[in-house]
Design a protein around this motif. Sequence first.
Motif, mmCIF file in Angstrom:
data_model
loop_
_atom_site.group_PDB
_atom_site.id
_atom_site.type_symbol
_atom_site.label_atom_id
_atom_site.label_comp_id
_atom_site.label_asym_id
_atom_site.label_seq_id
_atom_site.Cartn_x
_atom_site.Cartn_y
_atom_site.Cartn_z
ATOM 1 N N VAL A 70 0.866 -1.180 0.000
ATOM 2 C CA VAL A 70 0.000 0.000 0.000
ATOM 3 C C VAL A 70 0.900 1.227 0.000
ATOM 4 O O VAL A 70 1.949 1.212 0.640
ATOM 5 C CB VAL A 70 -0.878 0.026 1.276
ATOM 6 N N VAL A 71 0.515 2.273 -0.722
ATOM 7 C CA VAL A 71 1.279 3.522 -0.660
ATOM 8 C C VAL A 71 0.368 4.633 -0.156
ATOM 9 O O VAL A 71 -0.730 4.831 -0.680
ATOM 10 C CB VAL A 71 1.843 3.928 -2.040
ATOM 11 N N ARG A 72 0.823 5.344 0.890
ATOM 12 C CA ARG A 72 0.057 6.505 1.357
ATOM 13 C C ARG A 72 0.519 7.725 0.576
ATOM 14 O O ARG A 72 1.694 8.112 0.652
ATOM 15 C CB ARG A 72 0.262 6.747 2.858
ATOM 16 N N ILE A 73 -0.405 8.309 -0.180
ATOM 17 C CA ILE A 73 -0.062 9.484 -0.984
ATOM 18 C C ILE A 73 -0.386 10.765 -0.209
ATOM 19 O O ILE A 73 -1.100 10.747 0.791
ATOM 20 C CB ILE A 73 -0.802 9.486 -2.352
ATOM 21 N N ASN A 74 0.143 11.867 -0.705
ATOM 22 C CA ASN A 74 -0.121 13.161 -0.078
ATOM 23 C C ASN A 74 -1.559 13.609 -0.350
ATOM 24 O O ASN A 74 -2.187 13.190 -1.334
ATOM 25 C CB ASN A 74 0.871 14.202 -0.614
ATOM 26 N N GLY A 75 -2.063 14.448 0.527
ATOM 27 C CA GLY A 75 -3.453 14.888 0.472
ATOM 28 C C GLY A 75 -3.787 15.707 -0.780
ATOM 29 O O GLY A 75 -2.895 16.259 -1.435
ATOM 30 N N PRO A 79 0.457 19.985 -3.502
ATOM 31 C CA PRO A 79 0.817 19.919 -4.925
ATOM 32 C C PRO A 79 1.384 18.548 -5.329
ATOM 33 O O PRO A 79 1.799 18.375 -6.465
ATOM 34 C CB PRO A 79 1.894 20.995 -5.064
ATOM 35 N N HIS A 80 1.406 17.583 -4.412
ATOM 36 C CA HIS A 80 2.136 16.336 -4.654
ATOM 37 C C HIS A 80 1.301 15.156 -5.135
ATOM 38 O O HIS A 80 1.842 14.206 -5.697
ATOM 39 C CB HIS A 80 2.851 15.905 -3.363
ATOM 40 N N TRP A 81 -0.002 15.168 -4.878
ATOM 41 C CA TRP A 81 -0.756 13.922 -4.995
ATOM 42 C C TRP A 81 -0.843 13.383 -6.425
ATOM 43 O O TRP A 81 -0.860 12.168 -6.623
ATOM 44 C CB TRP A 81 -2.160 14.084 -4.389
ATOM 45 N N LYS A 82 -0.859 14.261 -7.413
ATOM 46 C CA LYS A 82 -0.986 13.761 -8.793
ATOM 47 C C LYS A 82 0.256 12.964 -9.210
ATOM 48 O O LYS A 82 0.149 11.889 -9.801
ATOM 49 C CB LYS A 82 -1.223 14.925 -9.774
ATOM 50 N N GLU A 83 1.433 13.484 -8.911
ATOM 51 C CA GLU A 83 2.657 12.753 -9.258
ATOM 52 C C GLU A 83 2.787 11.499 -8.381
ATOM 53 O O GLU A 83 3.290 10.469 -8.845
ATOM 54 C CB GLU A 83 3.881 13.662 -9.104
ATOM 55 N N GLU A 111 -9.659 8.466 -7.950
ATOM 56 C CA GLU A 111 -9.955 7.352 -8.869
ATOM 57 C C GLU A 111 -9.775 7.773 -10.336
ATOM 58 O O GLU A 111 -9.250 7.007 -11.149
ATOM 59 C CB GLU A 111 -11.393 6.878 -8.633
ATOM 60 N N GLU A 112 -10.182 8.991 -10.666
ATOM 61 C CA GLU A 112 -10.022 9.483 -12.047
ATOM 62 C C GLU A 112 -8.553 9.505 -12.453
ATOM 63 O O GLU A 112 -8.187 9.085 -13.553
ATOM 64 C CB GLU A 112 -10.575 10.913 -12.169
ATOM 65 N N ASP A 113 -7.714 10.005 -11.557
ATOM 66 C CA ASP A 113 -6.281 10.068 -11.875
ATOM 67 C C ASP A 113 -5.649 8.681 -11.914
ATOM 68 O O ASP A 113 -4.718 8.434 -12.689
ATOM 69 C CB ASP A 113 -5.544 10.962 -10.868
ATOM 70 N N VAL A 114 -6.141 7.793 -11.056
ATOM 71 C CA VAL A 114 -5.608 6.425 -11.062
ATOM 72 C C VAL A 114 -5.938 5.758 -12.396
ATOM 73 O O VAL A 114 -5.076 5.103 -13.013
ATOM 74 C CB VAL A 114 -6.180 5.606 -9.878
ATOM 75 N N LEU A 115 -7.157 5.928 -12.847
ATOM 76 C CA LEU A 115 -7.551 5.332 -14.137
ATOM 77 C C LEU A 115 -6.700 5.906 -15.277
ATOM 78 O O LEU A 115 -6.216 5.168 -16.152
ATOM 79 C CB LEU A 115 -9.041 5.589 -14.397
ATOM 80 N N ALA A 116 -6.503 7.221 -15.253
ATOM 81 C CA ALA A 116 -5.670 7.852 -16.296
ATOM 82 C C ALA A 116 -4.246 7.279 -16.252
ATOM 83 O O ALA A 116 -3.637 7.007 -17.293
ATOM 84 C CB ALA A 116 -5.635 9.364 -16.093
ATOM 85 N N ALA A 117 -3.734 7.071 -15.040
ATOM 86 C CA ALA A 117 -2.373 6.533 -14.910
ATOM 87 C C ALA A 117 -2.321 5.074 -15.373
ATOM 88 O O ALA A 117 -1.337 4.649 -15.995
ATOM 89 C CB ALA A 117 -1.897 6.652 -13.460
#
Lengths: 300, 99
Positions: A70-75, A79-83, A111-117
């Motif tokens: 599991v990876v905990r991403i920034n909130g 400015p970090h969560w997308k990368e 979820e939208e960004d995860v799908l795009a990735a």
Amino acid sequence: MIHPNKKRLRRSMMFLNCQKPGLIKDPYIYGPDSIMLDLEDAVAENQKDAARFSLFHALKEIDYHGVERVVRINGLDTPHWKEDIRVCVAGGADTIRIAKTESAADVRTVEEDVLAAEREFSRPEGSTLLMAALESCLGVLNALEICRSSERLIGIALSGGDYTKDLQTTITGTGDELMGARQHMIMAARAAKVQCWDTVFTNLDDMEGFAEETRLIKRMGFDGKSLVNPRQIAVVHEIFTPSEKEVIFAEKVVREIDEKKARGIGVFTVDGKMIDIAFYDGAKRTLAMAKAAGRYKGDL
Amino acid sequence: MEIKKTAVAGTLESSDAQVTVEPGSDGIELLVESSVIHQYGRRIREVVLETLERLGVKNARVAVLDKGALDCTLKARVECAVYRSNGMNENLPWGGVIR
């Protein structure tokens, strides 16, 4: 289609700082069910980029021997969560933990960004699971809509430090200040049929207090706990794994109910205890958990 | 990629490596210091040079202070230093030249 790992055993979820190569190179030796590679609070603001490079290569090159990654991403307010999402998906993380979740919309945004990735990095669509950390009163109050927000969502986790700050109190060690959130979250999770994890226990000198808190949250219905130290893993596993006695009793209950049902008998006794169909699901759950933990080898 | 300014990544903690890249004009000048230089010095140089080549770095002065880092950590620190020297930390080519 439901992801095959959506309901896997997650008694222990151990935090590890992605900024520290010494911590993330071999944590599987301690035997947690899941590790949570942290890009958020444990990583200094000016080291977020370095943590992502370390994470990417760890995910690609280290064999974690079946431990969930599991990876905990920034909130979403950073400015970090997308990368963070791009590197998680490119590296093939099993699950992303969303920090500071306050609404179903927050989960859908991720979820939208995860799908795009997944499309960008040619990963199977839907392969990356999500979990939501609830860290505020608003997040806790919206637990049910968060639990129902996405097919990818495996569950919700309480983050006690930030939550008590928002509640304008502190962690006291009694559990009084967390009782409402715990009760509310576990009910929301069960209503939505997802999992639920308790917050960390940070006083490593108080192992008895830790065990007591773990027994409490087990009784409340939680699936497991977030951890900060490998020493805590065995305690959680012992408390969350059905005992031999419980396994034998559950096996008897399932067999007796199956047999008596066929003979038209609805209520009867097993080892002196009154049993009816209402006990069936609980006994099956005990066996499933014991099997997942390696303590039951039977076929029920 | 060009090394535009001096950049550092990593620490001197155990299992880590501190990598410094500086602009250069005469190919790759690589300095490696490691507590395990006799056993792994050649391997460390290989990993660093391969990583720089993958990133297209042709000219640079590079210093590696190794504290027993795994290959994956060395790669991560070199890449981070190179991207920092270019001021880039978003939309990175994960799985492309970073691999």
